[in-house]
Design a protein around this motif. Sequence first.
Motif, PDB file in Angstrom:
ATOM      1  N   TYR A 164       0.814  -1.214   0.000  1.00  0.00           N
ATOM      2  CA  TYR A 164       0.000   0.000   0.000  1.00  0.00           C
ATOM      3  C   TYR A 164       0.851   1.269   0.000  1.00  0.00           C
ATOM      4  O   TYR A 164       0.359   2.367  -0.244  1.00  0.00           O
ATOM      5  N   SER A 165       2.145   1.106   0.312  1.00  0.00           N
ATOM      6  CA  SER A 165       3.034   2.269   0.308  1.00  0.00           C
ATOM      7  C   SER A 165       4.393   1.856  -0.238  1.00  0.00           C
ATOM      8  O   SER A 165       4.979   0.873   0.224  1.00  0.00           O
ATOM      9  N   ALA A 166       4.885   2.576  -1.212  1.00  0.00           N
ATOM     10  CA  ALA A 166       6.238   2.380  -1.750  1.00  0.00           C
ATOM     11  C   ALA A 166       6.921   3.737  -1.770  1.00  0.00           C
ATOM     12  O   ALA A 166       6.291   4.768  -2.024  1.00  0.00           O
ATOM     13  N   SER A 167       8.205   3.745  -1.508  1.00  0.00           N
ATOM     14  CA  SER A 167       8.896   5.018  -1.321  1.00  0.00           C
ATOM     15  C   SER A 167       9.270   5.683  -2.638  1.00  0.00           C
ATOM     16  O   SER A 167       9.452   5.031  -3.670  1.00  0.00           O
ATOM     17  N   ALA A 168       9.408   6.989  -2.557  1.00  0.00           N
ATOM     18  CA  ALA A 168      10.087   7.735  -3.607  1.00  0.00           C
ATOM     19  C   ALA A 168      11.590   7.559  -3.404  1.00  0.00           C
ATOM     20  O   ALA A 168      12.051   7.309  -2.290  1.00  0.00           O
ATOM     21  N   VAL A 169      12.359   7.669  -4.478  1.00  0.00           N
ATOM     22  CA  VAL A 169      13.808   7.483  -4.422  1.00  0.00           C
ATOM     23  C   VAL A 169      14.480   8.595  -5.222  1.00  0.00           C
ATOM     24  O   VAL A 169      14.063   8.904  -6.340  1.00  0.00           O
ATOM     25  N   ARG A 170      15.493   9.194  -4.619  1.00  0.00           N
ATOM     26  CA  ARG A 170      16.287  10.191  -5.349  1.00  0.00           C
ATOM     27  C   ARG A 170      17.766   9.911  -5.116  1.00  0.00           C
ATOM     28  O   ARG A 170      18.214   9.805  -3.976  1.00  0.00           O
ATOM     29  N   GLY A 171      18.489   9.755  -6.202  1.00  0.00           N
ATOM     30  CA  GLY A 171      19.923   9.509  -6.122  1.00  0.00           C
ATOM     31  C   GLY A 171      20.709  10.793  -6.274  1.00  0.00           C
ATOM     32  O   GLY A 171      20.429  11.610  -7.152  1.00  0.00           O
ATOM     33  N   CYS A 172      21.699  10.989  -5.405  1.00  0.00           N
ATOM     34  CA  CYS A 172      22.542  12.186  -5.437  1.00  0.00           C
ATOM     35  C   CYS A 172      23.989  11.772  -5.666  1.00  0.00           C
ATOM     36  O   CYS A 172      24.501  10.899  -4.947  1.00  0.00           O
ATOM     37  N   ARG A 173      24.648  12.374  -6.629  1.00  0.00           N
ATOM     38  CA  ARG A 173      26.058  12.116  -6.880  1.00  0.00           C
ATOM     39  C   ARG A 173      26.863  13.340  -6.440  1.00  0.00           C
ATOM     40  O   ARG A 173      26.735  14.432  -6.994  1.00  0.00           O
ATOM     41  N   LEU A 174      27.676  13.150  -5.400  1.00  0.00           N
ATOM     42  CA  LEU A 174      28.569  14.199  -4.921  1.00  0.00           C
ATOM     43  C   LEU A 174      29.886  14.087  -5.677  1.00  0.00           C
ATOM     44  O   LEU A 174      30.489  13.011  -5.731  1.00  0.00           O
ATOM     45  N   GLU A 175      30.334  15.194  -6.254  1.00  0.00           N
ATOM     46  CA  GLU A 175      31.533  15.179  -7.087  1.00  0.00           C
ATOM     47  C   GLU A 175      32.430  16.361  -6.731  1.00  0.00           C
ATOM     48  O   GLU A 175      31.943  17.478  -6.509  1.00  0.00           O
ATOM     49  N   GLY A 176      33.705  16.107  -6.687  1.00  0.00           N
ATOM     50  CA  GLY A 176      34.644  17.187  -6.410  1.00  0.00           C
ATOM     51  C   GLY A 176      36.030  16.853  -6.926  1.00  0.00           C
ATOM     52  O   GLY A 176      36.445  15.691  -6.920  1.00  0.00           O
ATOM     53  N   ARG A 177      36.735  17.866  -7.369  1.00  0.00           N
ATOM     54  CA  ARG A 177      38.128  17.699  -7.785  1.00  0.00           C
ATOM     55  C   ARG A 177      39.009  18.260  -6.677  1.00  0.00           C
ATOM     56  O   ARG A 177      38.857  19.416  -6.280  1.00  0.00           O
ATOM     57  N   LEU A 178      39.926  17.450  -6.188  1.00  0.00           N
ATOM     58  CA  LEU A 178      40.721  17.786  -5.019  1.00  0.00           C
ATOM     59  C   LEU A 178      42.130  18.210  -5.407  1.00  0.00           C
ATOM     60  O   LEU A 178      42.675  17.766  -6.423  1.00  0.00           O
TER      61      LEU A 178
END
Length: 466
Positions: A164-178
Motif C-alpha cells: 500500500y506504500s512504496a517510497s520515492a527514491v532520489r539519487g545524489c552524486r557528490l563530485e569534487g576535484r581535489l
Amino acid sequence: YFYEISAIPRGSFHEEKIADYVEAFAEEHGLWHTRDALHNLIVKKPGSAGREGEPPLMLQAHMDMVCARTPGNTHDFRTEPIAVREEDGWLYADGTTLGADDGAGVANILALLEEPGLSHPPLECVFTVQEEDGMGGAKGLDLSCLESRRMIGLDGIQEGTTIYSASAVRGCRLEGRLERDRGPTAGIFRVTVSGLTSGHGALMIGAQRANAIKVAARLLRRLAQTRDLRLGEMEGGGLVHVIPASCTAVFAADASLPELEQALAELSRQIRLEYAETDPEMEIRLEKAEFSQSWVTSADSRRVLELLYLLPVGANKRTADRLEQVEGSFNLSVLRLQAGVLEADLVCRSNYPVSMDELHQVVLAYAQLFGVDCRTTMDYAGYHVPRDSPLIRVWAEVYREYTGRELGLTYMHSALDAGTICEKLGIQDMIVVMPTTLDVHTPRERMDAESFRRTYEYLKEILSRA
C-alpha cells in the motif's frame, strides 16, 4: 505464457523482442494497442458483456528482468533463453536469474486477456520497460490515452499481500576535484573495512547495519585529527542500492604502523562493539602499502573525511507507533576517490509523509558546506494509498474466502514502477497481486509454482468483483 516469455531475452534496455511478442499477442487477439519508441506497450480490452460502461481498471507489469548469473556461468542474456526447471514445487533457472520479476506479471496479464468467459471491467494493460535500471519506461510513458484511476500492479514477491506504500527514491552524486601534490614517499598505509553484513539499501536500511564507507571515514578522520594525513585513493561499495560491505583507503601519515595501530585500537574496539549484533564478521585491517601517484593535500584530505564522516546514513525518520517502519532514509552506497577526483553516491528514500525535497536539501547543504557539486542521478516517485481503498477491500475479501487468512498489508521502503504511474494519473486505489518469489535479482531466484497458479485464480476473482 511464462515459459514462452522466459525464452525471450529481455534485459533492461533490450526489450525489443519481448515487446514484439506482446504486440503480436495483441494483434492476434484483435486488441487495441500502442507502442512507443522506448518499447512500452499499452493494450486495451473492452469490458465483458454488461460491464462495458464501468470505470476502466489498469493492469501493470514490467517486461525487463535483472540479468545476473553465477560465477563462471557463460549465459548470454542478449541471445539465449532462460532455462526454466521445476523442482520440489519451485521454478528455477539454470545458474541465472529466473525473471519471475516480472515475467510472472506479464504472463498473468496475457492469460487474463485471453481467459474465456471472464467477467471484468474495461482493462487497460500497461507493459513497461527499464524498470530494473532507472524506471525510464514508466517515466517516459505517455499516459494520455489511459482513463484508469484504479490499478492492479503485478510486481511483487509475496502471495497474499498488497503493497500500500512504496517510497520515492532520489539519487545524489557528490563530485569534487581535489588539490594534489607529490607528497611523502614513506609512511604509506592501507586501511580495509570488510566482512560487513550489508543488505538492500532500502529494505534493510532500518536494521542499523554498519556502512563500510562510514566506518573507514571515521577511522581515518580520527588519525587526521592528530597527525598529517594524505589520501591517495579510497573505494567502497559497488551497487547504488546496497549498503556497502567493504571499503579500502590508501593514505600517507607521519607515523609508523605500530603507532597507527595503537592510535586506532580503542576506536576500532568501540566500533566492533557498536555493531557486534548486526555485523559480527566485521574486520578492520591496517597494513603497509605502496602508492606511486600524487596525493590529495592534507587540507583536502581532511575536508573529504569530514564530509564522509558527517553525511547521514540509515533511518532518518520512523513511524511513531511502528518503529520498525522507516519513512525516510539515506544510504551512502558507492565511493570512488581516484586521481584526485571524488565521486560518492548517496540515495534518499521517502515514504509519505516524509518530504523527499527535505531529504534532498540535507544532501545539498552538506555539498555546499564542503565545496563539492551535487547532481541528481535518479528520481522515482512513490505512492501511498489508503489501507481500506475499494480494491484493497476486494482483494482482502477474496483472499479471506480462498484461504481463511487475512490479507497482508505491506509497507515498502523501496520504489516500484507503479509509483510513477500513480503520481502521473493521481491514482489512490491500487493493489499488488503476485506469487511468492524468493531471492529476486540473484541467480538463486525461484518462484513457488503453486503460488503462481493460486495467484491467477485470485486475479480472476478480483476482476469479477472490481
